[in-house]
Design a protein around this motif. Structure first.
Motif, PDB file in Angstrom:
ATOM      1  N   PHE A   1      -1.533  -8.724 -11.092  1.00  0.00           N
ATOM      2  CA  PHE A   1      -2.974  -8.688 -11.331  1.00  0.00           C
ATOM      3  C   PHE A   1      -3.511 -10.095 -11.608  1.00  0.00           C
ATOM      4  O   PHE A   1      -2.951 -10.851 -12.406  1.00  0.00           O
ATOM      5  CB  PHE A   1      -3.238  -7.781 -12.522  1.00  0.00           C
ATOM      6  CG  PHE A   1      -4.651  -7.790 -13.034  1.00  0.00           C
ATOM      7  CD1 PHE A   1      -4.957  -8.363 -14.248  1.00  0.00           C
ATOM      8  CD2 PHE A   1      -5.667  -7.224 -12.286  1.00  0.00           C
ATOM      9  CE1 PHE A   1      -6.259  -8.364 -14.724  1.00  0.00           C
ATOM     10  CE2 PHE A   1      -6.971  -7.223 -12.749  1.00  0.00           C
ATOM     11  CZ  PHE A   1      -7.268  -7.793 -13.981  1.00  0.00           C
TER      12      PHE A   1
ATOM     13  N   GLU B   1       8.500  -8.999  -4.481  1.00  0.00           N
ATOM     14  CA  GLU B   1       8.122  -8.787  -5.874  1.00  0.00           C
ATOM     15  C   GLU B   1       6.952  -7.817  -5.977  1.00  0.00           C
ATOM     16  O   GLU B   1       6.350  -7.424  -4.978  1.00  0.00           O
ATOM     17  CB  GLU B   1       7.748 -10.122  -6.523  1.00  0.00           C
ATOM     18  CG  GLU B   1       8.889 -11.125  -6.546  1.00  0.00           C
ATOM     19  CD  GLU B   1       8.483 -12.450  -7.197  1.00  0.00           C
ATOM     20  OE1 GLU B   1       9.291 -13.389  -7.155  1.00  0.00           O
ATOM     21  OE2 GLU B   1       7.365 -12.529  -7.742  1.00  0.00           O
ATOM     22  N   ALA B   2       6.627  -7.438  -7.198  1.00  0.00           N
ATOM     23  CA  ALA B   2       5.487  -6.549  -7.426  1.00  0.00           C
ATOM     24  C   ALA B   2       4.183  -7.330  -7.325  1.00  0.00           C
ATOM     25  O   ALA B   2       4.137  -8.518  -7.657  1.00  0.00           O
ATOM     26  CB  ALA B   2       5.598  -5.919  -8.811  1.00  0.00           C
ATOM     27  N   PRO B   3       3.116  -6.686  -6.876  1.00  0.00           N
ATOM     28  CA  PRO B   3       1.801  -7.338  -6.937  1.00  0.00           C
ATOM     29  C   PRO B   3       1.455  -7.659  -8.387  1.00  0.00           C
ATOM     30  O   PRO B   3       1.739  -6.875  -9.294  1.00  0.00           O
ATOM     31  CB  PRO B   3       0.856  -6.276  -6.368  1.00  0.00           C
ATOM     32  CG  PRO B   3       1.718  -5.376  -5.552  1.00  0.00           C
ATOM     33  CD  PRO B   3       3.044  -5.355  -6.264  1.00  0.00           C
TER      34      PRO B   3
ATOM     35  N   LEU C   1      -7.637   2.438  -6.643  1.00  0.00           N
ATOM     36  CA  LEU C   1      -8.077   1.315  -5.828  1.00  0.00           C
ATOM     37  C   LEU C   1      -7.711   1.535  -4.366  1.00  0.00           C
ATOM     38  O   LEU C   1      -6.664   2.090  -4.054  1.00  0.00           O
ATOM     39  CB  LEU C   1      -7.414   0.025  -6.299  1.00  0.00           C
ATOM     40  CG  LEU C   1      -7.819  -0.501  -7.671  1.00  0.00           C
ATOM     41  CD1 LEU C   1      -6.964  -1.702  -8.025  1.00  0.00           C
ATOM     42  CD2 LEU C   1      -9.288  -0.850  -7.698  1.00  0.00           C
ATOM     43  N   THR C   2      -8.591   1.058  -3.501  1.00  0.00           N
ATOM     44  CA  THR C   2      -8.294   0.993  -2.076  1.00  0.00           C
ATOM     45  C   THR C   2      -8.080  -0.471  -1.750  1.00  0.00           C
ATOM     46  O   THR C   2      -8.966  -1.296  -1.982  1.00  0.00           O
ATOM     47  CB  THR C   2      -9.459   1.552  -1.244  1.00  0.00           C
ATOM     48  OG1 THR C   2      -9.716   2.899  -1.640  1.00  0.00           O
ATOM     49  CG2 THR C   2      -9.104   1.530   0.236  1.00  0.00           C
ATOM     50  N   PHE C   3      -6.905  -0.790  -1.207  1.00  0.00           N
ATOM     51  CA  PHE C   3      -6.554  -2.181  -0.975  1.00  0.00           C
ATOM     52  C   PHE C   3      -6.845  -2.602   0.452  1.00  0.00           C
ATOM     53  O   PHE C   3      -6.717  -1.815   1.404  1.00  0.00           O
ATOM     54  CB  PHE C   3      -5.071  -2.419  -1.272  1.00  0.00           C
ATOM     55  CG  PHE C   3      -4.743  -2.428  -2.734  1.00  0.00           C
ATOM     56  CD1 PHE C   3      -4.317  -1.271  -3.368  1.00  0.00           C
ATOM     57  CD2 PHE C   3      -4.871  -3.591  -3.478  1.00  0.00           C
ATOM     58  CE1 PHE C   3      -4.016  -1.272  -4.713  1.00  0.00           C
ATOM     59  CE2 PHE C   3      -4.570  -3.605  -4.827  1.00  0.00           C
ATOM     60  CZ  PHE C   3      -4.142  -2.439  -5.453  1.00  0.00           C
ATOM     61  N   GLY C   4      -7.199  -3.875   0.611  1.00  0.00           N
ATOM     62  CA  GLY C   4      -7.305  -4.466   1.926  1.00  0.00           C
ATOM     63  C   GLY C   4      -5.924  -4.744   2.484  1.00  0.00           C
ATOM     64  O   GLY C   4      -4.912  -4.527   1.817  1.00  0.00           O
ATOM     65  N   LYS C   5      -5.881  -5.246   3.719  1.00  0.00           N
ATOM     66  CA  LYS C   5      -4.600  -5.480   4.381  1.00  0.00           C
ATOM     67  C   LYS C   5      -3.900  -6.735   3.896  1.00  0.00           C
ATOM     68  O   LYS C   5      -2.757  -6.989   4.250  1.00  0.00           O
ATOM     69  CB  LYS C   5      -4.802  -5.540   5.896  1.00  0.00           C
ATOM     70  CG  LYS C   5      -5.178  -4.195   6.497  1.00  0.00           C
ATOM     71  CD  LYS C   5      -5.201  -4.242   8.011  1.00  0.00           C
ATOM     72  CE  LYS C   5      -5.485  -2.852   8.567  1.00  0.00           C
ATOM     73  NZ  LYS C   5      -5.470  -2.814  10.045  1.00  0.00           N
TER      74      LYS C   5
ATOM     75  N   THR D   1       0.892 -13.199  -0.752  1.00  0.00           N
ATOM     76  CA  THR D   1      -0.114 -12.373  -0.095  1.00  0.00           C
ATOM     77  C   THR D   1      -1.125 -11.923  -1.128  1.00  0.00           C
ATOM     78  O   THR D   1      -0.755 -11.369  -2.166  1.00  0.00           O
ATOM     79  CB  THR D   1       0.532 -11.150   0.585  1.00  0.00           C
ATOM     80  OG1 THR D   1       1.504 -11.592   1.528  1.00  0.00           O
ATOM     81  CG2 THR D   1      -0.520 -10.325   1.316  1.00  0.00           C
TER      82      THR D   1
ATOM     83  N   HIS E   1      -2.294 -13.639   3.899  1.00  0.00           N
ATOM     84  CA  HIS E   1      -1.067 -14.397   3.662  1.00  0.00           C
ATOM     85  C   HIS E   1      -1.415 -15.868   3.466  1.00  0.00           C
ATOM     86  O   HIS E   1      -1.995 -16.493   4.349  1.00  0.00           O
ATOM     87  CB  HIS E   1      -0.121 -14.236   4.852  1.00  0.00           C
ATOM     88  CG  HIS E   1       0.247 -12.821   5.128  1.00  0.00           C
ATOM     89  ND1 HIS E   1       1.174 -12.133   4.387  1.00  0.00           N
ATOM     90  CD2 HIS E   1      -0.225 -11.937   6.044  1.00  0.00           C
ATOM     91  CE1 HIS E   1       1.275 -10.893   4.847  1.00  0.00           C
ATOM     92  NE2 HIS E   1       0.440 -10.747   5.848  1.00  0.00           N
TER      93      HIS E   1
ATOM     94  N   HIS F   1     -10.843  -5.764  -7.620  1.00  0.00           N
ATOM     95  CA  HIS F   1      -9.652  -6.340  -8.245  1.00  0.00           C
ATOM     96  C   HIS F   1      -9.014  -7.308  -7.249  1.00  0.00           C
ATOM     97  O   HIS F   1      -9.058  -7.084  -6.042  1.00  0.00           O
ATOM     98  CB  HIS F   1      -8.605  -5.269  -8.545  1.00  0.00           C
ATOM     99  CG  HIS F   1      -8.983  -4.259  -9.573  1.00  0.00           C
ATOM    100  ND1 HIS F   1      -8.060  -3.724 -10.453  1.00  0.00           N
ATOM    101  CD2 HIS F   1     -10.152  -3.662  -9.875  1.00  0.00           C
ATOM    102  CE1 HIS F   1      -8.650  -2.856 -11.232  1.00  0.00           C
ATOM    103  NE2 HIS F   1      -9.921  -2.781 -10.905  1.00  0.00           N
TER     104      HIS F   1
ATOM    105  N   TYR G   1      -5.186  -9.226  -6.531  1.00  0.00           N
ATOM    106  CA  TYR G   1      -3.752  -9.259  -6.850  1.00  0.00           C
ATOM    107  C   TYR G   1      -3.060 -10.239  -5.922  1.00  0.00           C
ATOM    108  O   TYR G   1      -3.511 -10.471  -4.796  1.00  0.00           O
ATOM    109  CB  TYR G   1      -3.116  -7.868  -6.664  1.00  0.00           C
ATOM    110  CG  TYR G   1      -3.615  -6.844  -7.640  1.00  0.00           C
ATOM    111  CD1 TYR G   1      -4.815  -6.186  -7.418  1.00  0.00           C
ATOM    112  CD2 TYR G   1      -2.898  -6.533  -8.790  1.00  0.00           C
ATOM    113  CE1 TYR G   1      -5.304  -5.252  -8.321  1.00  0.00           C
ATOM    114  CE2 TYR G   1      -3.374  -5.599  -9.700  1.00  0.00           C
ATOM    115  CZ  TYR G   1      -4.584  -4.968  -9.452  1.00  0.00           C
ATOM    116  OH  TYR G   1      -5.060  -4.053 -10.348  1.00  0.00           O
TER     117      TYR G   1
ATOM    118  N   GLN H   1       0.868 -10.991  -4.378  1.00  0.00           N
ATOM    119  CA  GLN H   1       2.225 -10.488  -4.249  1.00  0.00           C
ATOM    120  C   GLN H   1       3.103 -11.515  -3.551  1.00  0.00           C
ATOM    121  O   GLN H   1       2.770 -11.975  -2.455  1.00  0.00           O
ATOM    122  CB  GLN H   1       2.260  -9.174  -3.467  1.00  0.00           C
ATOM    123  CG  GLN H   1       3.654  -8.545  -3.408  1.00  0.00           C
ATOM    124  CD  GLN H   1       3.674  -7.247  -2.626  1.00  0.00           C
ATOM    125  OE1 GLN H   1       2.842  -7.014  -1.758  1.00  0.00           O
ATOM    126  NE2 GLN H   1       4.632  -6.385  -2.942  1.00  0.00           N
TER     127      GLN H   1
ATOM    128  N   PHE I   1      -4.259  -9.582  -2.194  1.00  0.00           N
ATOM    129  CA  PHE I   1      -4.904  -8.310  -1.883  1.00  0.00           C
ATOM    130  C   PHE I   1      -6.142  -8.136  -2.756  1.00  0.00           C
ATOM    131  O   PHE I   1      -6.106  -8.415  -3.959  1.00  0.00           O
ATOM    132  CB  PHE I   1      -3.975  -7.134  -2.182  1.00  0.00           C
ATOM    133  CG  PHE I   1      -2.775  -7.029  -1.296  1.00  0.00           C
ATOM    134  CD1 PHE I   1      -1.558  -7.568  -1.684  1.00  0.00           C
ATOM    135  CD2 PHE I   1      -2.857  -6.389  -0.073  1.00  0.00           C
ATOM    136  CE1 PHE I   1      -0.436  -7.470  -0.869  1.00  0.00           C
ATOM    137  CE2 PHE I   1      -1.751  -6.282   0.748  1.00  0.00           C
ATOM    138  CZ  PHE I   1      -0.537  -6.827   0.348  1.00  0.00           C
TER     139      PHE I   1
END
Lengths: 112, 112
Positions: free
Chosen positions: A44, A40-42, A100-104, A85, A107, A32, A34, A36, A87
């Motif tokens: 999709f 604000e919210a991430p 989900l496992t997100f990356g760092k 940013t 930016h 996935h 995203y 952000q 993700f």
């Protein structure tokens, strides 16, 4: 296993292109993407489900290389609104059994 | 359709106090997730509900955190007693099976 995103940050001029990569050491079922914005919210962007699948939305597209366990997000002719940013989130199984496992994050700053 | 709603949007509490965060997912979304972002770092998974059942709570930091999802609708995340390191932005997200996540705007928790 947390996916690894690169680059960590990138600064572009409006109209330039960018590529953001997301790599995993484990086999992936889906990736996935995203975006952000600060405070604000991430939001999709898209899901890639199959190896080699490419998807696109306006001037933002992505690919998923299942063999390399890597996904890339392509931003073409970047606009000021693309700043934020980014993700990637990875899932190792289907059916929604695991979150989900997100990356760092990467930016992205777009300058006029 | 209404999005994912979280409240409060901000909460400042003293160390040792209790705080309860609430999330109202998109109607019909069986999957509900809690994530936390600390100090601008990656978005870390906390837990995943499928309807009212906890599918995966492997990301919960410790037993000071308790999540519930009443009747498969809204969810609460209680932190008791809160510690300084619990500060961060807590995001809730919901999805249909296999779909992208819709995130709420988050609750910014500050423990002083």
């Amino acid at each position: 296993q947390q996916p690894v995103q690169s680059p960590q940050a990138v600064i572009l001029r409006e109209g330039e292109d960018a590529v953001i990569n997301c790599s995993s050491s484990k086999a992936l079922y889906s990736v996935h993407w995203y975006r952000q914005k600060h405070g604000e919210a991430p939001v999709f962007l898209m899901i890639l489900l199959k190896g080699g699948e490419q998807k696109g939305h306006d001037k933002i597209s992505a690919s998923f290389n299942e063999k390399k366990q890597q996904s890339s997000l392509y931003l073409t002719a970047s606009q000021l609104s693309y700043s934020g940013t980014y993700f990637c989130g990875t899932r190792r199984s289907g059916g929604g059994a695991d979150g989900l496992t997100f990356g760092k994050g990467t930016h992205l700053i777009i300058q006029p | 359709e209404a999005g994912v709603t979280q409240f409060p949007s901000h909460s400042v509490i003293e160390k040792g106090q209790t705080v309860t965060l609430r999330c109202d997912p998109i109607s019909g979304h069986d999957n509900l997730y809690w994530y936390r972002r600390v100090m601008g770092k990656e978005i870390k998974f906390l837990l995943h509900f499928v309807k009212e059942s906890k599918q995966d709570e492997s990301g919960m930091p410790n037993n000071r955190f308790l999540a519930e999802r009443t009747g498969g609708t809204y969810s609460t995340l209680k932190v008791q007693p809160a510690e300084l390191e619990d500060s961060g932005v807590y995001f809730c997200a919901s999805s249909s099976t296999g779909g992208g996540y819709t995130f709420g705007s988050g609750t910014r928790l500050t423990v002083v």
